[in-house]
Design a protein around this motif. Sequence first.
Motif, PDB file in Angstrom:
ATOM      1  N   GLY A 182       0.828  -1.193   0.000  1.00  0.00           N
ATOM      2  CA  GLY A 182       0.000   0.000   0.000  1.00  0.00           C
ATOM      3  C   GLY A 182       0.866   1.248   0.000  1.00  0.00           C
ATOM      4  O   GLY A 182       1.793   1.367   0.817  1.00  0.00           O
ATOM      5  N   LEU A 228      -1.295  -1.123  -4.271  1.00  0.00           N
ATOM      6  CA  LEU A 228      -2.339  -0.099  -4.197  1.00  0.00           C
ATOM      7  C   LEU A 228      -1.628   1.251  -4.144  1.00  0.00           C
ATOM      8  O   LEU A 228      -0.975   1.571  -3.151  1.00  0.00           O
ATOM      9  CB  LEU A 228      -3.223  -0.314  -2.968  1.00  0.00           C
ATOM     10  CG  LEU A 228      -3.924  -1.667  -2.865  1.00  0.00           C
ATOM     11  CD1 LEU A 228      -4.833  -1.707  -1.636  1.00  0.00           C
ATOM     12  CD2 LEU A 228      -4.712  -1.980  -4.120  1.00  0.00           C
ATOM     13  N   ILE A 257      -3.026  -0.939  -8.757  1.00  0.00           N
ATOM     14  CA  ILE A 257      -4.368  -0.357  -8.661  1.00  0.00           C
ATOM     15  C   ILE A 257      -4.224   1.064  -8.139  1.00  0.00           C
ATOM     16  O   ILE A 257      -3.630   1.300  -7.083  1.00  0.00           O
ATOM     17  CB  ILE A 257      -5.269  -1.178  -7.734  1.00  0.00           C
ATOM     18  CG1 ILE A 257      -5.447  -2.596  -8.286  1.00  0.00           C
ATOM     19  CG2 ILE A 257      -6.635  -0.508  -7.562  1.00  0.00           C
ATOM     20  CD1 ILE A 257      -6.241  -3.512  -7.375  1.00  0.00           C
ATOM     21  N   LEU A 259      -5.280   4.433  -6.368  1.00  0.00           N
ATOM     22  CA  LEU A 259      -6.187   4.951  -5.355  1.00  0.00           C
ATOM     23  C   LEU A 259      -6.466   6.415  -5.690  1.00  0.00           C
ATOM     24  O   LEU A 259      -5.546   7.240  -5.704  1.00  0.00           O
ATOM     25  CB  LEU A 259      -5.553   4.840  -3.966  1.00  0.00           C
ATOM     26  CG  LEU A 259      -5.130   3.441  -3.527  1.00  0.00           C
ATOM     27  CD1 LEU A 259      -4.428   3.500  -2.176  1.00  0.00           C
ATOM     28  CD2 LEU A 259      -6.337   2.502  -3.456  1.00  0.00           C
ATOM     29  N   MET A 289     -13.589  -2.779  -2.158  1.00  0.00           N
ATOM     30  CA  MET A 289     -12.202  -3.214  -2.064  1.00  0.00           C
ATOM     31  C   MET A 289     -12.105  -4.734  -2.065  1.00  0.00           C
ATOM     32  O   MET A 289     -11.287  -5.317  -2.792  1.00  0.00           O
ATOM     33  CB  MET A 289     -11.555  -2.650  -0.799  1.00  0.00           C
ATOM     34  CG  MET A 289     -10.090  -3.036  -0.639  1.00  0.00           C
ATOM     35  SD  MET A 289      -9.388  -2.568   0.963  1.00  0.00           S
ATOM     36  CE  MET A 289     -10.192  -3.806   2.013  1.00  0.00           C
ATOM     37  N   LEU A 293     -10.196  -6.771  -5.063  1.00  0.00           N
ATOM     38  CA  LEU A 293      -8.986  -7.523  -4.754  1.00  0.00           C
ATOM     39  C   LEU A 293      -9.197  -9.032  -4.838  1.00  0.00           C
ATOM     40  O   LEU A 293      -8.240  -9.780  -5.062  1.00  0.00           O
ATOM     41  CB  LEU A 293      -8.467  -7.140  -3.368  1.00  0.00           C
ATOM     42  CG  LEU A 293      -7.904  -5.719  -3.259  1.00  0.00           C
ATOM     43  CD1 LEU A 293      -7.397  -5.450  -1.848  1.00  0.00           C
ATOM     44  CD2 LEU A 293      -6.782  -5.500  -4.262  1.00  0.00           C
TER      45      LEU A 293
END
Length: 301
Positions: A182, A228, A257, A259, A289, A293
Amino acid sequence: MLEHIDNLLRQSAENKHLNFSISRPSRPDYHLRGDPLRIEQVLINLIGNAIKFTEQGEVSLTVAPVLETPERVRLRFEVRDTGIGMSASTQSELFKPFNQGDDSITRRFGGTGLGLSISKRMVELMNGEMGLISAEGQGSTFWFELPLERPPEKELPQTEAAADSISQAAKGPQLNGLRVLGVDDNRLNLMVLEKALKNEGAQVTLASDGLECLQILEAQPHDFDVVLMDIQMPVMDGLTATRTIRQNPRLAHIPVIALTAGVLPEERQAALDAGVNDFMAKPLDLHTMRKLLAHYVRALP
């Protein structure tokens, strides 16, 4: 997979007033073993390039078997466009590392996302082959063929049941085994993201900007299933980091992905051009989410 590609790219085509179509195999009962994430990444790159290089007309994807045996099916994927096409000399250079073809094309349309040389390498890693049919002013057809195995008949109900169990809102963690990186410069956002993912069984590593993300990936290139990535960050923004990921053969396979707090059509296209696989809106919706995912959990070995 094809539905996911349709949902991701159709809007980009419609924004340019292009017709966009996907032709699926005539038999709906195919159950084949392959690498869906790699196949999807190659298709997103080829279709994204086709949309970018086409100013009027259409872009289409056709998927059809070219050879079938009881053990396997050889599928052919063709991405056709009515765009600018290219000369024989440009075609001969196109699949070389980091080459974007004619300089005038590069100036006019920018980069090519994942990169054709890396796409070709991905196809070859799956024991397939990739090619191109084109002429200046007559559009282009990029194609690749892959040999995919048929699972034994006794395994089919188990395969379907596994897919169903992920798609349902089942009790318990739904992202077990997923290794997530992340990336966000907002500490609170990272805390929320980490807690939500860990509650679903994912393994989470955090980075505060694009540069830190790259440092982690380069040190551990095989330790993550998905990134992410926040877009607006200091030090290095998310699009720059994604482009760098796509240009590194050791990292190019990792899905990214984005954000985003809100995406205009041109911003969405810029993200796709950089090599982003999908989008997740901020603030995070836990149900969305999990659903998004789960697509990557299904692709885990």
